[in-house]
Design an enzyme around this catalytic site. Sequence first.
Site, PDB file in Angstrom:
ATOM      1  N   GLU A   1      -7.764  -5.785   4.627  1.00 59.32           N
ATOM      2  CA  GLU A   1      -8.079  -6.110   3.222  1.00 59.32           C
ATOM      3  C   GLU A   1      -7.684  -7.548   2.899  1.00 59.32           C
ATOM      4  O   GLU A   1      -8.407  -8.278   2.216  1.00 59.32           O
ATOM      5  CB  GLU A   1      -7.317  -5.167   2.277  1.00 59.32           C
ATOM      6  CG  GLU A   1      -7.975  -3.819   2.101  1.00 59.32           C
ATOM      7  CD  GLU A   1      -7.537  -3.156   0.796  1.00 59.32           C
ATOM      8  OE1 GLU A   1      -7.215  -3.876  -0.163  1.00 59.32           O
ATOM      9  OE2 GLU A   1      -7.521  -1.912   0.757  1.00 59.32           O
TER      10      GLU A   1
ATOM     11  N   ASP B   1     -11.125  -2.374  13.013  1.00 58.77           N
ATOM     12  CA  ASP B   1      -9.718  -2.507  12.614  1.00 58.77           C
ATOM     13  C   ASP B   1      -9.262  -1.301  11.793  1.00 58.77           C
ATOM     14  O   ASP B   1      -8.492  -1.422  10.834  1.00 58.77           O
ATOM     15  CB  ASP B   1      -9.477  -3.779  11.781  1.00 58.77           C
ATOM     16  CG  ASP B   1      -9.669  -5.044  12.602  1.00 58.77           C
ATOM     17  OD1 ASP B   1      -9.832  -4.934  13.824  1.00 58.77           O
ATOM     18  OD2 ASP B   1      -9.672  -6.136  12.001  1.00 58.77           O
TER      19      ASP B   1
ATOM     20  N   THR C   1      -0.874   2.959  12.850  1.00 58.61           N
ATOM     21  CA  THR C   1      -0.968   2.374  14.199  1.00 58.61           C
ATOM     22  C   THR C   1      -0.245   1.030  14.251  1.00 58.61           C
ATOM     23  O   THR C   1       0.409   0.708  15.230  1.00 58.61           O
ATOM     24  CB  THR C   1      -2.453   2.148  14.593  1.00 58.61           C
ATOM     25  OG1 THR C   1      -3.218   3.278  14.214  1.00 58.61           O
ATOM     26  CG2 THR C   1      -2.592   1.927  16.072  1.00 58.61           C
TER      27      THR C   1
ATOM     28  N   ASP D   1      -3.012  -1.572   9.615  1.00 62.30           N
ATOM     29  CA  ASP D   1      -4.106  -2.459   9.999  1.00 62.30           C
ATOM     30  C   ASP D   1      -5.168  -2.555   8.903  1.00 62.30           C
ATOM     31  O   ASP D   1      -5.763  -3.610   8.692  1.00 62.30           O
ATOM     32  CB  ASP D   1      -4.750  -1.943  11.295  1.00 62.30           C
ATOM     33  CG  ASP D   1      -3.762  -1.962  12.445  1.00 62.30           C
ATOM     34  OD1 ASP D   1      -2.938  -2.881  12.491  1.00 62.30           O
ATOM     35  OD2 ASP D   1      -3.799  -1.047  13.288  1.00 62.30           O
TER      36      ASP D   1
ATOM     37  N   ASN E   1       0.865  -1.181   0.000  1.00 57.74           N
ATOM     38  CA  ASN E   1       0.000   0.000   0.000  1.00 57.74           C
ATOM     39  C   ASN E   1       0.906   1.237   0.000  1.00 57.74           C
ATOM     40  O   ASN E   1       1.553   1.528   1.003  1.00 57.74           O
ATOM     41  CB  ASN E   1      -0.892  -0.018   1.253  1.00 57.74           C
ATOM     42  CG  ASN E   1      -1.764   1.223   1.341  1.00 57.74           C
ATOM     43  OD1 ASN E   1      -1.705   2.095   0.473  1.00 57.74           O
ATOM     44  ND2 ASN E   1      -2.569   1.298   2.386  1.00 57.74           N
TER      45      ASN E   1
ATOM     46  N   GLU F   1      -3.327   0.177  -6.378  1.00 60.06           N
ATOM     47  CA  GLU F   1      -3.638   1.430  -7.081  1.00 60.06           C
ATOM     48  C   GLU F   1      -4.831   2.155  -6.466  1.00 60.06           C
ATOM     49  O   GLU F   1      -5.077   3.312  -6.760  1.00 60.06           O
ATOM     50  CB  GLU F   1      -3.914   1.142  -8.563  1.00 60.06           C
ATOM     51  CG  GLU F   1      -2.616   0.833  -9.290  1.00 60.06           C
ATOM     52  CD  GLU F   1      -2.825   0.159 -10.627  1.00 60.06           C
ATOM     53  OE1 GLU F   1      -3.961   0.173 -11.134  1.00 60.06           O
ATOM     54  OE2 GLU F   1      -1.842  -0.386 -11.141  1.00 60.06           O
ATOM     55  N   HIS F   2      -5.565   1.453  -5.650  1.00 58.67           N
ATOM     56  CA  HIS F   2      -6.715   2.085  -4.996  1.00 58.67           C
ATOM     57  C   HIS F   2      -7.106   1.237  -3.791  1.00 58.67           C
ATOM     58  O   HIS F   2      -6.661   0.085  -3.657  1.00 58.67           O
ATOM     59  CB  HIS F   2      -7.895   2.207  -5.973  1.00 58.67           C
ATOM     60  CG  HIS F   2      -8.230   0.908  -6.656  1.00 58.67           C
ATOM     61  ND1 HIS F   2      -9.048  -0.030  -6.089  1.00 58.67           N
ATOM     62  CD2 HIS F   2      -7.809   0.384  -7.837  1.00 58.67           C
ATOM     63  CE1 HIS F   2      -9.135  -1.070  -6.904  1.00 58.67           C
ATOM     64  NE2 HIS F   2      -8.388  -0.855  -7.969  1.00 58.67           N
ATOM     65  N   ALA F   3      -7.936   1.804  -2.921  1.00 54.89           N
ATOM     66  CA  ALA F   3      -8.413   1.050  -1.758  1.00 54.89           C
ATOM     67  C   ALA F   3      -9.161  -0.191  -2.250  1.00 54.89           C
ATOM     68  O   ALA F   3      -9.833  -0.151  -3.289  1.00 54.89           O
ATOM     69  CB  ALA F   3      -9.329   1.928  -0.919  1.00 54.89           C
ATOM     70  N   ASN F   4      -9.012  -1.282  -1.547  1.00 55.90           N
ATOM     71  CA  ASN F   4      -9.666  -2.575  -1.849  1.00 55.90           C
ATOM     72  C   ASN F   4      -9.130  -3.287  -3.098  1.00 55.90           C
ATOM     73  O   ASN F   4      -9.681  -4.299  -3.504  1.00 55.90           O
ATOM     74  CB  ASN F   4     -11.196  -2.421  -1.946  1.00 55.90           C
ATOM     75  CG  ASN F   4     -11.778  -2.030  -0.619  1.00 55.90           C
ATOM     76  OD1 ASN F   4     -11.276  -2.478   0.418  1.00 55.90           O
ATOM     77  ND2 ASN F   4     -12.786  -1.192  -0.615  1.00 55.90           N
TER      78      ASN F   4
HETATM   79  N1  LIG Z   1      -3.258   2.533  -3.538  1.00 56.45           N
HETATM   80  C1  LIG Z   1      -4.116   2.942  -2.606  1.00 56.45           C
HETATM   81  N2  LIG Z   1      -4.651   4.184  -2.652  1.00 56.45           N
HETATM   82  C2  LIG Z   1      -5.497   4.610  -1.707  1.00 56.45           C
HETATM   83  N3  LIG Z   1      -5.872   3.859  -0.626  1.00 56.45           N
HETATM   84  C3  LIG Z   1      -5.361   2.636  -0.527  1.00 56.45           C
HETATM   85  C4  LIG Z   1      -4.471   2.101  -1.512  1.00 56.45           C
HETATM   86  N4  LIG Z   1      -4.132   0.832  -1.132  1.00 56.45           N
HETATM   87  C5  LIG Z   1      -4.790   0.581   0.021  1.00 56.45           C
HETATM   88  N5  LIG Z   1      -5.521   1.643   0.401  1.00 56.45           N
HETATM   89  C6  LIG Z   1      -6.342   1.843   1.619  1.00 56.45           C
HETATM   90  O1  LIG Z   1      -5.585   2.650   2.504  1.00 56.45           O
HETATM   91  C7  LIG Z   1      -6.164   2.576   3.790  1.00 56.45           C
HETATM   92  C8  LIG Z   1      -5.142   2.764   4.879  1.00 56.45           C
HETATM   93  O2  LIG Z   1      -4.161   1.828   4.743  1.00 56.45           O
HETATM   94  P1  LIG Z   1      -3.287   1.237   5.925  1.00 56.45           P
HETATM   95  O3  LIG Z   1      -4.107   0.563   6.928  1.00 56.45           O
HETATM   96  O4  LIG Z   1      -2.247   0.422   5.241  1.00 56.45           O
HETATM   97  O5  LIG Z   1      -2.586   2.525   6.580  1.00 56.45           O
HETATM   98  P2  LIG Z   1      -2.974   3.425   7.835  1.00 56.45           P
HETATM   99  O6  LIG Z   1      -4.430   3.612   7.930  1.00 56.45           O
HETATM  100  O7  LIG Z   1      -2.133   4.646   7.735  1.00 56.45           O
HETATM  101  O8  LIG Z   1      -2.434   2.583   9.040  1.00 56.45           O
HETATM  102  P3  LIG Z   1      -3.185   1.932  10.324  1.00 56.45           P
HETATM  103  O9  LIG Z   1      -4.336   1.143   9.793  1.00 56.45           O
HETATM  104  O10 LIG Z   1      -2.116   1.074  10.932  1.00 56.45           O
HETATM  105  O11 LIG Z   1      -3.612   3.061  11.206  1.00 56.45           O
HETATM  106  C9  LIG Z   1      -6.839   1.221   3.837  1.00 56.45           C
HETATM  107  O12 LIG Z   1      -8.197   1.462   4.045  1.00 56.45           O
HETATM  108  C10 LIG Z   1      -6.618   0.621   2.452  1.00 56.45           C
HETATM  109  O13 LIG Z   1      -7.794  -0.021   2.002  1.00 56.45           O
HETATM  110  C1  LIG Z   2      -6.051  12.482  25.349  1.00 56.59           C
HETATM  111  C2  LIG Z   2      -5.034  11.397  25.699  1.00 56.59           C
HETATM  112  C3  LIG Z   2      -5.233  10.183  24.859  1.00 56.59           C
HETATM  113  C4  LIG Z   2      -4.271   9.044  25.192  1.00 56.59           C
HETATM  114  C5  LIG Z   2      -4.819   7.831  24.541  1.00 56.59           C
HETATM  115  C6  LIG Z   2      -3.843   6.725  24.454  1.00 56.59           C
HETATM  116  C7  LIG Z   2      -4.519   5.442  24.075  1.00 56.59           C
HETATM  117  C8  LIG Z   2      -4.096   4.970  22.739  1.00 56.59           C
HETATM  118  C9  LIG Z   2      -4.673   3.595  22.455  1.00 56.59           C
HETATM  119  C10 LIG Z   2      -4.645   3.306  20.996  1.00 56.59           C
HETATM  120  C11 LIG Z   2      -5.295   1.985  20.727  1.00 56.59           C
HETATM  121  C12 LIG Z   2      -5.500   1.808  19.295  1.00 56.59           C
HETATM  122  C13 LIG Z   2      -6.186   0.526  18.997  1.00 56.59           C
HETATM  123  C14 LIG Z   2      -6.017   0.206  17.550  1.00 56.59           C
HETATM  124  C15 LIG Z   2      -6.859   0.606  16.608  1.00 56.59           C
HETATM  125  C16 LIG Z   2      -6.580   0.347  15.163  1.00 56.59           C
HETATM  126  O1  LIG Z   2      -7.406  -0.673  14.706  1.00 56.59           O
HETATM  127  C17 LIG Z   2      -6.861   1.600  14.352  1.00 56.59           C
HETATM  128  C18 LIG Z   2      -6.386   1.423  12.923  1.00 56.59           C
HETATM  129  O2  LIG Z   2      -5.056   1.213  12.855  1.00 56.59           O
HETATM  130  N1  LIG Z   2      -6.197   2.738  14.922  1.00 56.59           N
HETATM  131  C19 LIG Z   2      -6.876   3.697  15.532  1.00 56.59           C
HETATM  132  C20 LIG Z   2      -6.093   4.806  16.158  1.00 56.59           C
HETATM  133  O3  LIG Z   2      -8.079   3.724  15.549  1.00 56.59           O
END
Ligand SMILES: Nc1ncnc2c1ncn2[C@@H]1O[C@H](COP(=O)(O)OP(=O)(O)OP(=O)(O)O)[C@@H](O)[C@H]1O
Ligand SMILES: CCCCCCCCCCCCC/C=C/[C@@H](O)[C@H](CO)NC(C)=O
Length: 544
Positions: free
Chosen positions: A228, A513, A267, A223, A163, A196-199
Site C-alpha cells: 500500500e 506481494d 509472512t 507485505d 494496520n 480504518e480500512h484496506a487502502n
Molecule cells: N484497517 C484495516 N482493515 C482491514 N484491512 C486493512 C486495514 N488496513 C490495511 N488493511 C489491508 O490488510 C491487508 C493485509 O495486511 P498486511 O499485509 O499488513 O497483513 P498480512 O496479510 O497478515 O501479512 P503478509 O502480507 O505479511 O502475509 C492488506 O491488504 C491491507 O490493504
Molecule cells: C506442503 C509443504 C509446503 C512447504 C512450502 C514452503 C515454502 C514456503 C515459501 C514461502 C514463500 C513466500 C513468498 C512470499 C509471499 C508474500 O508476498 C505473500 C504475502 O505476504 N505471502 C504468501 C504466503 O503468499
Amino acid sequence: MEKQPRLLASQLLLKNSLFEVSLNRVLLTWKEIATKKKRVSGGIHHPFKVGFCFPKFLRRDKGESGTSHGVSVSEILAVRELDVDSETKDDGRWQKMPQKSTEAYPYAFTVSYVERAWQHRWRCSDVTFHCLEGALCQQWVQTIREQLTALTSRPKHLLVYINPYGGKQQGERIYEQKVAPLFTLASISTHVIVTEHANHARDHLRTEAELKKYDGVVCVGGDGMFSEMVHGLVSRTQRDNGVDQNSPEEKLVPCTLRIGIIPAGSTDCICYATVGINDPVTSALHIIVGDAQPMDVCSVHHNNTFLRYSVSLLGYGFYGDVLADSERKRWMGPARYDFSGFKTFLTHHYYEGTVSFLPATDILGTPRDKTRCRAGYHQPLFLLPEYKGGWRVIRGKFLAINAASMSCACPRSPKGLSPAAHLADGTTDLILVRKCSRFNFLRHLLRHTSKYDQFDMNFVEVHRVRRFRFTPRYCQSDSELDLRENGKRLFSQICRDHPACSCSPAYSSWNCDGEILPHAAIEVGCVTTPYNLLCKYTVHSESI
Ligand SMILES: Nc1ncnc2c1ncn2[C@@H]1O[C@H](COP(=O)(O)OP(=O)(O)OP(=O)(O)O)[C@@H](O)[C@H]1O
Ligand SMILES: CCCCCCCCCCCCC/C=C/[C@@H](O)[C@H](CO)NC(C)=O
Ligand SMILES: [Ca+2]
C-alpha cells in the site's frame, strides 16, 4: 582506517572502575584503566563484568590495561544526562550504583546504542559514565549530541501507518510497546494513523498526506501494508511528474521519501528478505540510524493498463491459488497460509500458457549463484558493454510461475524462493515449475526450507529477466474478469479440456506481494536499473 582527531577524552567512572573514555567523529571508546587498586571506593569489583555488549565488528579487548569497548557514532541512538541524586539516594532499596563511588563522581550521562544480537537482531543497550564535574558531564552530552545532529541520513519526523488487522492483529500493541519508546528515545517526532480500512494508507499517501513535513513513512504491518505504501508514494510521484503509469515502457520517477517497515504481518517477506529477521525492535533501530536500501520495483500491466507494482513475489499457479484460498480464511491468522498451502498442494492444479521473457544479459551473476544479497551486502554490478539477446518464448503446463524480485526469504523459507536474487539490480528471477508428479513438486517445495537447491530439478528452470509476459492458453473474457475481480468463481474456470470433470481450472490468479490480481494475462517490467540505484524505494535494513 584513517586516524580520526579526538574530540573529547576523559577519565570517567563506569560501574566501579575508572575508564579512559574517548570520542572522535567515528567512534566512542572506553578502556579500563588498570591500577593496582582498581576499586575507586566501596562496592564489589567485577573485572570482567562491564555489563554491556558492543557491535560485533568492534573488539572488546582484555589486555594488560583492562577491558576496552567501542561503539560507532552512527549507531549511537541517544545521550542523556542522568539525575544521579535520585538514583543513589539511600532509601533502603537495592542500589544500582554503590553510593561511595558515585559520591566522588556525582554527575552522570547515559549513552544508548545499537547492540548486535543473535540472528541479525539488533537491541538497544545503555552505558552510564560518571563524571567528577557537572561541566564535564555537560560537555560530553553536548559533544555527542552534536555528532548525532551531524548524521543527516537520520529521520526526525515520521508518518506512521498502523494496520490493526494484519498478521495476528497485534500492530497497535507492537508499535506502542516496542517501537514508540525507541522513537521517543531518539527524539523522532511521529504522526500516527491507525488505518480504518484496506487502502486507507495508500489513498492517504496518494492524495492527502503533507509529505514535505516528513523524512520518511513507516508502515506497521505485513507485505500487503508495505505494498500500500509503495503504491501510494510511487503513484503520487508519477502523477506529480506527469508520468503515464499505463504505459509499460515509461520510466518511473524515483520518490524521495523512504519507507520503513515494522513487521506485524503474516509472512513479512519484504522485511525478512532485507533485514534478515522479522523483528520489530530491529526494524525500529534500523529506521532510527537512517539505514536505507534501494529495491527493484516491477510494474504489472494488462492490455496497456496499469494494474499494480510488485517488489517481492509475483506468483501464478501454486502461490496464486494459496493466496486466493487463504484470503477467505483470514480469521485463522498466519496459519491460513499453512492450511491453504496444504490444500493447494493436494489439488495439484497446473495451468497452460506461454511465458515470454527478456533475459538480463547485461549483468554478471545468475540465480544459481551461491552469493546472498541483503542490505549492506551488494555484489558489485558489472555492467557488460553490450546488450545482447532478444525475447525467449516457452509454452507449457505449469504448476507455478514465480517472479522473485528479491530472495523472498521469510520465516517459512529462510533462504527464500530465489536465494541469490538481488535487491536492486533491475532484474527479477523468473522461476518456471512445469507439471510434474505430486511427489516431485513436494520435493521442490520442501527444498525451500532446507539447504538443498530447489532449482536442481529437471522440471524447474530459472531465468534472470528484465521483462516478461504471461498469456494463458485460453483468453479470459471481460465478463469473467469482472466476476473474478469481485471475488466470484465462474464455470468457465473449470477445466476447458474436460468441462464435466473439475480437474484443473483454466486460470489461476497472480499473487502480487500478497494481493490477488484476477487477470491471468500480464506484462511485467522491472523498472529499477543499475543507473538509478540511488532512487529511494527503500526499506530500512542492516549492514552485515
Ligand atoms: N484497517 C484495516 N482493515 C482491514 N484491512 C486493512 C486495514 N488496513 C490495511 N488493511 C489491508 O490488510 C491487508 C493485509 O495486511 P498486511 O499485509 O499488513 O497483513 P498480512 O496479510 O497478515 O501479512 P503478509 O502480507 O505479511 O502475509 C492488506 O491488504 C491491507 O490493504
Ligand atoms: C506442503 C509443504 C509446503 C512447504 C512450502 C514452503 C515454502 C514456503 C515459501 C514461502 C514463500 C513466500 C513468498 C512470499 C509471499 C508474500 O508476498 C505473500 C504475502 O505476504 N505471502 C504468501 C504466503 O503468499
Ligand atoms: Ca532484483
